[in-house]
Design an enzyme around this catalytic site. Sequence first.
Site, PDB file in Angstrom:
ATOM      1  N   GLN A   1       0.004  10.492  18.369  1.00  0.00           N
ATOM      2  CA  GLN A   1      -1.288  10.015  17.843  1.00  0.00           C
ATOM      3  C   GLN A   1      -1.701   8.689  18.468  1.00  0.00           C
ATOM      4  OE1 GLN A   1       0.405   9.975  13.705  1.00  0.00           O
ATOM      5  NE2 GLN A   1      -0.874   8.157  13.453  1.00  0.00           N
TER       6      GLN A   1
ATOM      7  N   SER B   1      -2.321  -3.433   5.850  1.00  0.00           N
ATOM      8  CA  SER B   1      -2.099  -2.564   7.000  1.00  0.00           C
ATOM      9  C   SER B   1      -0.908  -3.100   7.763  1.00  0.00           C
ATOM     10  CB  SER B   1      -3.341  -2.584   7.909  1.00  0.00           C
ATOM     11  OG  SER B   1      -3.014  -2.065   9.191  1.00  0.00           O
TER      12      SER B   1
ATOM     13  N   LYS C   1      -7.118   3.947   2.780  1.00  0.00           N
ATOM     14  CA  LYS C   1      -7.327   2.980   3.875  1.00  0.00           C
ATOM     15  C   LYS C   1      -7.707   3.731   5.165  1.00  0.00           C
ATOM     16  CE  LYS C   1      -6.503  -0.527   6.746  1.00  0.00           C
ATOM     17  NZ  LYS C   1      -6.188   0.201   7.947  1.00  0.00           N
ATOM     18  N   ASP C   2      -6.970   4.815   5.454  1.00  0.00           N
ATOM     19  CA  ASP C   2      -7.297   5.677   6.601  1.00  0.00           C
ATOM     20  C   ASP C   2      -8.127   6.838   6.066  1.00  0.00           C
ATOM     21  OD1 ASP C   2      -5.822   4.286   8.739  1.00  0.00           O
ATOM     22  OD2 ASP C   2      -4.087   4.788   7.528  1.00  0.00           O
TER      23      ASP C   2
ATOM     24  N   GLY D   1       0.838  -1.207   0.000  1.00  0.00           N
ATOM     25  CA  GLY D   1       0.000   0.000   0.000  1.00  0.00           C
ATOM     26  C   GLY D   1       0.868   1.251   0.000  1.00  0.00           C
ATOM     27  N   HIS D   2       1.904   1.246   0.864  1.00  0.00           N
ATOM     28  CA  HIS D   2       2.816   2.406   0.892  1.00  0.00           C
ATOM     29  C   HIS D   2       3.556   2.544  -0.454  1.00  0.00           C
ATOM     30  CE1 HIS D   2       2.739   1.265   5.295  1.00  0.00           C
ATOM     31  NE2 HIS D   2       2.424   2.538   5.362  1.00  0.00           N
TER      32      HIS D   2
END
Length: 262
Positions: free
Chosen positions: A52, A176, A140-141, A27-28
Site C-alpha cells: 500500500q 496518527s 481517521k482513514d 486511537g488504536h
Amino acid sequence: MRAEVAQWRGAGQSIALVPTMGALHAGHISLVGAGLASADRVVVSIFVNPTQFAPHEDLARYPRDEAGDVAKLAGAGAHLVWAPAVSEIYPDGFATRIVPEGAALPLEGAFRPHHFGGVATVVCKLLLSAMPDIALFGEKDYQQLAVIRQMVRDLALPVAIHGVPTVREDDGLALSSRNAYLSENDRYIAPMLHKALSEVARGRDPREAADALLVAGFTKVDYLEVRDAETLAPFDPAAGRPGRVLGAAWLGSTRLIDNVGF
Ligand code: PAF
C-alpha cells in the site's frame, strides 16, 4: 493464530479483528476497546503492508515498535497479537490483487493510485485468515473505511465492519502514527487542518479554507472536498444525505489527512 481462533470459536466465543500497521497510539487502543465491547475475543494484527506504499513513499521510515505495541495491547486487554512476516502474507509466487473502484477512485485514489488496491488486498487476506465476526477500523482513514465496507459488501465477506470515531489531541489534531514525523513547528501548525475541515462542515467555502491552510504554513493542499458520507461522490445538498469533509495537506515532507462529518 488460526488454531487459537478455532479454539475460541469451538467454545462458542465471538471474535473481533483490529488490523493495524503498529506504532500504536490511543486511537488504536480505542479500536481494541470497541472490539472488547462487541466480541468475546480481540485479535490485533500488526503488519506494515508494503503493497500500500508507492516506491517514493515512507515504507522504510514508517515507525515500528513491536515490543512497545505488544505491551500496550496487553494493557488494553487484547487477547492475541498476530504479527505475520512479509513472506507469510506475500509468499513467493503471490500474484492476486483486489482492485477496488467506486469509493477508492477520488481523493486519496487520485494522489496515491495503487494505495487502496494494496489496502483492499491485505485486508481481505487478514479477514480470511482470522475469520472474525467483526473487524474495526478508525474513521481517521475515512476513505479506507468506505473502501473496505464496499469490498466486504461486493465480495459478500461474512464479517461486520465497525467504524470507530477519530481520537484527537486536545488541540484537535487527529492521532496518527505519522505525527511522529512532525517537527515542533509543524506540530504547532498541524491542528489547523482539523479546524479548516470543521469550518467547511459549518459552511465555509472549501477553496477559502485550503488557502487559509497555506497561509497558516502548510506547504501544499492535495485536496479539501465535501463528499457524500457513504459513497464519497461529490456532495449534493439537495439529496438530504450526510456529508463528509475530507482533506489531505503537507507540512514539509509529512502528509496529513483528516475528515469531519456533518
Ligand atoms: O489503517 C491501517 O493501519 C492500514 O491501512 C490497514 C487497514 C491495517 C491495512 O494495512
